[in-house]
Design a protein around this motif. Sequence first.
Motif, short mmCIF file in Angstrom:
data_model
loop_
_atom_site.label_atom_id
_atom_site.label_comp_id
_atom_site.label_asym_id
_atom_site.label_seq_id
_atom_site.Cartn_x
_atom_site.Cartn_y
_atom_site.Cartn_z
N TYR A 54 8.01 -15.84 6.85
CA TYR A 54 7.87 -15.04 5.64
C TYR A 54 8.03 -15.94 4.41
O TYR A 54 9.15 -16.10 3.87
CB TYR A 54 8.89 -13.90 5.64
N GLU A 87 4.76 -10.46 -1.84
CA GLU A 87 5.21 -11.27 -0.71
C GLU A 87 6.70 -11.04 -0.46
O GLU A 87 7.50 -11.09 -1.39
CB GLU A 87 4.94 -12.76 -1.00
N ARG A 88 7.07 -10.81 0.81
CA ARG A 88 8.46 -10.52 1.12
C ARG A 88 9.35 -11.75 1.04
O ARG A 88 10.56 -11.65 0.88
CB ARG A 88 8.57 -9.88 2.51
N HIS A 106 9.82 -12.15 -2.87
CA HIS A 106 11.07 -11.54 -2.41
C HIS A 106 11.02 -10.01 -2.50
O HIS A 106 12.00 -9.36 -2.89
CB HIS A 106 12.27 -12.08 -3.21
N THR A 107 9.85 -9.46 -2.14
CA THR A 107 9.64 -8.02 -2.25
C THR A 107 9.17 -7.49 -0.90
O THR A 107 8.05 -7.79 -0.46
CB THR A 107 8.60 -7.71 -3.35
N TYR A 108 10.00 -6.72 -0.26
CA TYR A 108 9.71 -6.17 1.07
C TYR A 108 9.16 -4.77 0.93
O TYR A 108 9.81 -3.87 0.38
CB TYR A 108 10.98 -6.16 1.92
N SER A 153 8.30 -1.27 2.34
CA SER A 153 8.81 -0.45 3.44
C SER A 153 7.90 0.71 3.80
O SER A 153 7.92 1.18 4.95
CB SER A 153 10.20 0.10 3.07
N CYS A 199 -0.26 -8.14 6.19
CA CYS A 199 1.07 -8.57 6.62
C CYS A 199 1.07 -9.28 7.96
O CYS A 199 2.13 -9.64 8.47
CB CYS A 199 2.01 -7.37 6.71
N ALA A 217 8.94 -0.29 -2.12
CA ALA A 217 9.41 -1.62 -1.73
C ALA A 217 10.84 -1.84 -2.22
O ALA A 217 11.40 -1.02 -2.96
CB ALA A 217 8.48 -2.69 -2.30
N ARG A 222 12.98 -5.15 -3.93
CA ARG A 222 12.91 -6.52 -4.45
C ARG A 222 14.32 -6.99 -4.77
O ARG A 222 15.01 -6.38 -5.59
CB ARG A 222 12.05 -6.58 -5.71
#
Length: 520
Positions: free
Chosen positions: A96, A53-54, A245-247, A249, A283, A265, A267
Amino acid sequence: MTTTGIWGPGTPPVVRRDDSHYDADVAVIGSGAGGATVAWALAATGARVLVVERGGFLPREAANWSPEAVFGDGRYRNAETWHTTAGTPFTPAAHYYVGGTTKVYGASLPRLRESDFEAAEHPDGTSPAWPFPYADLEPYYAEAERLYRVHGRAGQDPTEPARSGPHPHPPVAHAPRIAELAERLRAQGLHPHPLELGIDLREGGTCVRCGTCDGFPCRVGAKSDAETRALRPALRSPTVRLLTHTYVSRLRTGASGRTVTAVEAHRNGHPVTITAGTVVVSCGAVNSAALLLRSAGGAHPGGLGNGSGLVGRNLMLHHNSMLMAVDPRRDPAVFQKTLAVNDYYHAGPHTPRPLGNLQLMGKVHPAAMATAHPHVPRRLLGELADRSVDWWLISEDLPLPGNRVLLGPDGGITLHWRPVNARAHRRLVAAGARMMRRAGHPLVLTHRMGVEHTGHQCGTTVAGHDPARSVLDPYCRSHEVPNLFVVDGGFFPSSAAVNPTLTIVAQALRAARRAVLRDP
């Protein structure tokens, strides 16, 4: 660094280790309705499921129920700026957090109608058929209603689909004013019915039927959001973990392009690689399409799994309007979100063509009204809200290849969206206004939502049987990348005209059971 520590006995369900590499059997990207439900469905299988989860957890605090904080200050809006192709910036209705946008949704959980799975003619075009009939999804709808604690009652809505059993919980009782309104609507020959709601009204449940539901986080955890109903129960399993807190990409494939070999990703600002035998992207229709487009390269020059050229195309957002009907002679209802009208959903005695759905929404507050009417004095807005009944009107948006998700020069999200089927929505708004005036509400105000209202996004990774005309198969597996699934509203071939969340949940159960687990 290795990741054996995140799966060991007694390790926390929310990953605290800052590693550069994580490994799982199934990586689920996104923790909204689709992703959280997939994790729940896989929790008892023994598979190591890592949910990525971002964002973080949305806090429970006094401001959850503050209209000024939520609408005036935009306290929980944490999405980046998106743009239209005309260059206009806007803040989308994306959130988010763990649980995704369901943290602030209105908990309306209807099923699609049986006709929504078939081709249908509308004033401005054709709504296409789905690659499977309603009957195939019905058992999963029933399971989704149990999982998300849906309240309702069959037998009053003339458009309701066939059911294998009753709703798991009885309908939410009407406030006196709403009960009176229902009788006035029946006197017009209409068929108002209980709105299907996912809230905790069990004996000892936490719902207090407050006036802060649509658009607000639930301070007491009574809303059936994806975190509360699916992800938290899943995290009780020792084989499900959550990485916040992990996006993400980019998705990387091997030389053949047939397998996702790594998830790239960041983080907390540091690069992270995730490997998994199966990757589930959940997403949201816009961000999932953007991720596939960002993953172009090698065997997928136009975007991952985009041999059809349809990734990001056919974006549908619904036609949405708010309708306030004011009667200064009647007292307000604090919790009014209990009634819906579908008499205009199909062609019939009230309309020659399908128009859409009308459902009561959570109480409108002056702080929310001010965003649509910034020049009206706040005191006047408050006086109107004190005596209003507030409706949310939904008409079907039709798929158009030119309506699409694009990547800007900086990789940001750009939307090209021209609403299709607008005539039907204008007629629905007119019918709703006429209905409420006949019901004794002399003043009717309406506000049409624009591209920024992205809560019902769908259609960008359409499902179908033919790889040349779809991105996913009927179980949300990529036609071109067999270990990749996209499970959110992106798979919808058509948008229908009711809230999409329960259908996303039902399809997530179906995809996890049939495609990931190979169940019959």
